[in-house]
Write a protein that holds these residues in place. Sequence first.
Motif, mmCIF file in Angstrom:
data_model
loop_
_atom_site.group_PDB
_atom_site.id
_atom_site.type_symbol
_atom_site.label_atom_id
_atom_site.label_comp_id
_atom_site.label_asym_id
_atom_site.label_seq_id
_atom_site.Cartn_x
_atom_site.Cartn_y
_atom_site.Cartn_z
ATOM 1 N N ASN A 108 0.820 -1.218 0.000
ATOM 2 C CA ASN A 108 0.000 0.000 0.000
ATOM 3 C C ASN A 108 0.851 1.265 0.000
ATOM 4 O OD1 ASN A 108 -2.176 -1.684 0.038
ATOM 5 N ND2 ASN A 108 -2.877 -1.149 2.089
ATOM 6 N N TRP A 109 1.988 1.223 0.731
ATOM 7 C CA TRP A 109 2.824 2.430 0.820
ATOM 8 C C TRP A 109 3.398 2.799 -0.550
ATOM 9 C CZ3 TRP A 109 7.835 2.245 -0.789
ATOM 10 C CH2 TRP A 109 8.474 1.003 -0.798
ATOM 11 N N LEU A 110 3.659 1.776 -1.370
ATOM 12 C CA LEU A 110 4.226 2.030 -2.696
ATOM 13 C C LEU A 110 3.158 2.612 -3.629
ATOM 14 C CD1 LEU A 110 6.716 1.878 -4.435
ATOM 15 C CD2 LEU A 110 6.158 -0.505 -4.981
ATOM 16 N N VAL A 111 1.901 2.126 -3.484
ATOM 17 C CA VAL A 111 0.792 2.704 -4.255
ATOM 18 C C VAL A 111 0.622 4.174 -3.882
ATOM 19 C CG1 VAL A 111 -1.693 2.621 -4.725
ATOM 20 C CG2 VAL A 111 -0.397 0.491 -4.482
ATOM 21 N N ALA A 112 0.678 4.459 -2.566
ATOM 22 C CA ALA A 112 0.519 5.840 -2.089
ATOM 23 C C ALA A 112 1.626 6.739 -2.636
ATOM 24 C CB ALA A 112 0.505 5.869 -0.566
ATOM 25 N N LEU A 113 2.839 6.210 -2.700
ATOM 26 C CA LEU A 113 3.965 6.973 -3.240
ATOM 27 C C LEU A 113 3.778 7.231 -4.732
ATOM 28 C CD1 LEU A 113 6.711 8.105 -2.231
ATOM 29 C CD2 LEU A 113 7.763 5.982 -3.025
ATOM 30 N N SER A 114 3.365 6.186 -5.450
ATOM 31 C CA SER A 114 3.125 6.322 -6.888
ATOM 32 C C SER A 114 1.989 7.299 -7.186
ATOM 33 C CB SER A 114 2.777 4.956 -7.496
ATOM 34 O OG SER A 114 3.774 4.004 -7.228
ATOM 35 N N PRO A 163 -2.123 9.527 -11.745
ATOM 36 C CA PRO A 163 -3.547 9.702 -11.434
ATOM 37 C C PRO A 163 -4.312 8.390 -11.299
ATOM 38 C CG PRO A 163 -3.056 10.448 -13.681
ATOM 39 C CD PRO A 163 -1.752 10.184 -13.014
ATOM 40 N N VAL A 164 -3.867 7.343 -12.011
ATOM 41 C CA VAL A 164 -4.537 6.032 -11.890
ATOM 42 C C VAL A 164 -4.354 5.479 -10.482
ATOM 43 C CG1 VAL A 164 -4.557 3.641 -12.714
ATOM 44 C CG2 VAL A 164 -4.287 5.525 -14.343
ATOM 45 N N MET A 165 -3.133 5.584 -9.970
ATOM 46 C CA MET A 165 -2.860 5.117 -8.603
ATOM 47 C C MET A 165 -3.601 5.986 -7.577
ATOM 48 S SD MET A 165 -1.073 2.398 -8.620
ATOM 49 C CE MET A 165 0.239 1.435 -9.358
ATOM 50 N N LYS A 166 -3.674 7.274 -7.844
ATOM 51 C CA LYS A 166 -4.389 8.171 -6.922
ATOM 52 C C LYS A 166 -5.861 7.797 -6.821
ATOM 53 C CE LYS A 166 -5.222 13.049 -5.914
ATOM 54 N NZ LYS A 166 -5.046 14.450 -6.365
ATOM 55 N N ALA A 167 -6.429 7.358 -7.944
ATOM 56 C CA ALA A 167 -7.856 7.028 -7.981
ATOM 57 C C ALA A 167 -8.185 5.803 -7.130
ATOM 58 C CB ALA A 167 -8.300 6.807 -9.421
ATOM 59 N N ILE A 168 -7.213 4.890 -6.984
ATOM 60 C CA ILE A 168 -7.513 3.662 -6.225
ATOM 61 C C ILE A 168 -7.187 3.780 -4.733
ATOM 62 C CG2 ILE A 168 -7.201 2.222 -8.269
ATOM 63 C CD1 ILE A 168 -4.539 1.267 -7.095
ATOM 64 N N LEU A 169 -6.569 4.885 -4.331
ATOM 65 C CA LEU A 169 -6.200 5.031 -2.915
ATOM 66 C C LEU A 169 -7.373 4.794 -1.948
ATOM 67 C CD1 LEU A 169 -3.702 8.058 -2.765
ATOM 68 C CD2 LEU A 169 -3.228 5.638 -2.325
ATOM 69 N N PRO A 170 -8.584 5.361 -2.231
ATOM 70 C CA PRO A 170 -9.678 5.193 -1.259
ATOM 71 C C PRO A 170 -10.143 3.751 -1.066
ATOM 72 C CG PRO A 170 -10.164 6.986 -2.800
ATOM 73 C CD PRO A 170 -8.971 6.256 -3.329
ATOM 74 N N ILE A 171 -9.838 2.862 -2.022
ATOM 75 C CA ILE A 171 -10.339 1.489 -1.895
ATOM 76 C C ILE A 171 -9.233 0.481 -1.566
ATOM 77 C CG2 ILE A 171 -12.378 1.833 -3.363
ATOM 78 C CD1 ILE A 171 -10.830 0.535 -5.671
#
Length: 341
Positions: free
Chosen positions: A282-288, A293-301
């Motif tokens: 998850n931390w790597l997704v948050a960094l990306s 913007p694709v990674m930003k869109a999935i942060l809430p889920i």
Amino acid sequence: MTDELVLVTGGTGFIAQHCMLALLRSGYRVRTTVRSLSREQEVRQNLRAGGAEPGDRLSFVKTDLGSDAGWAEAVAGCVYVLHGASPTPSGDQVREEDWVRPAIDGNLRVLRAARDAGVKRVVLTSAFGAVGVGHRKPLHRPFNETDWSDLTGRVAPYQKSKTLSEQAAWDFVAREGGALELSAVNPVAVLGPALGPDYSHSIRMIKNMMDGQPACPKINTGLVDVRDVADLHVLAMTDPAARGERFLAISGESIWMADIARILRERMGKAAGKVSTRVIPNWLVALSALRDPVMKAILPILGVNMNATSVKAQTLLGWRPRSREDAIVATAESLVTLGLI
């Protein structure tokens, strides 16, 4: 055979085409709407891939959800309407109103035309996005049809448009619908056989995995086969018990993306040779997400359990969906057969 005519809106859509196949198999005549009549042959070719040669039992009307033109002609003589067409903003619109207002207006336009034409029942293709997003606290039970997405939470414009447009449909029928009946089907991520190269967002998830996506974010999703979604539409159209009801369409329990990848590896052999079962932390997704913007869109889920239940559809309507594993495999096999992988 029956002479009853059913309108299916948005005839170029993935769910709409499988609904047409289900209706044609059940003996109905089908009329469908398209924004351009130049796409008729593409639709007929996709239906042929699904095993149907409807000939003159299928007809086309040119309409657009953004205009009143053509809707009276589209609904004329129809006993039922399956309304799955959804306006999708073109270009790079980022404003919510580019999604929300057209979705609400489109639903009301179809419902008004259906009411005025004496249609018996409209089945609205809504979405899990109108049920299970934006909730600030995780539920300790599966989502069900009494749940609505919390629009005060983090909700994407598409999901907000699905929520508000479904609510507007129920409000319209209650206030101004007259004898018109309404049912709604709320599918989770829809998999199943692609009929051509123009397929759904959910199928793209499987294609990305088969194409060698390097790892899976920790995302949980419900799955359902499009053929079962189509069958549920037909049940919701004809069963008296479906009047005024909404139905979640999910097969079994929700599943993590890495588990989907494992099923592909186990069931698809060499075709799944590039599928990765690695999980992105998850931390790597948050960094990306800081630059993607694709990674930003999935942060809430990320890490959120999206489980839901279809007990209502199964008990009230006798709906029996395929397993989620079979839906995953059918998707992958169709992509291989169509030469898309």
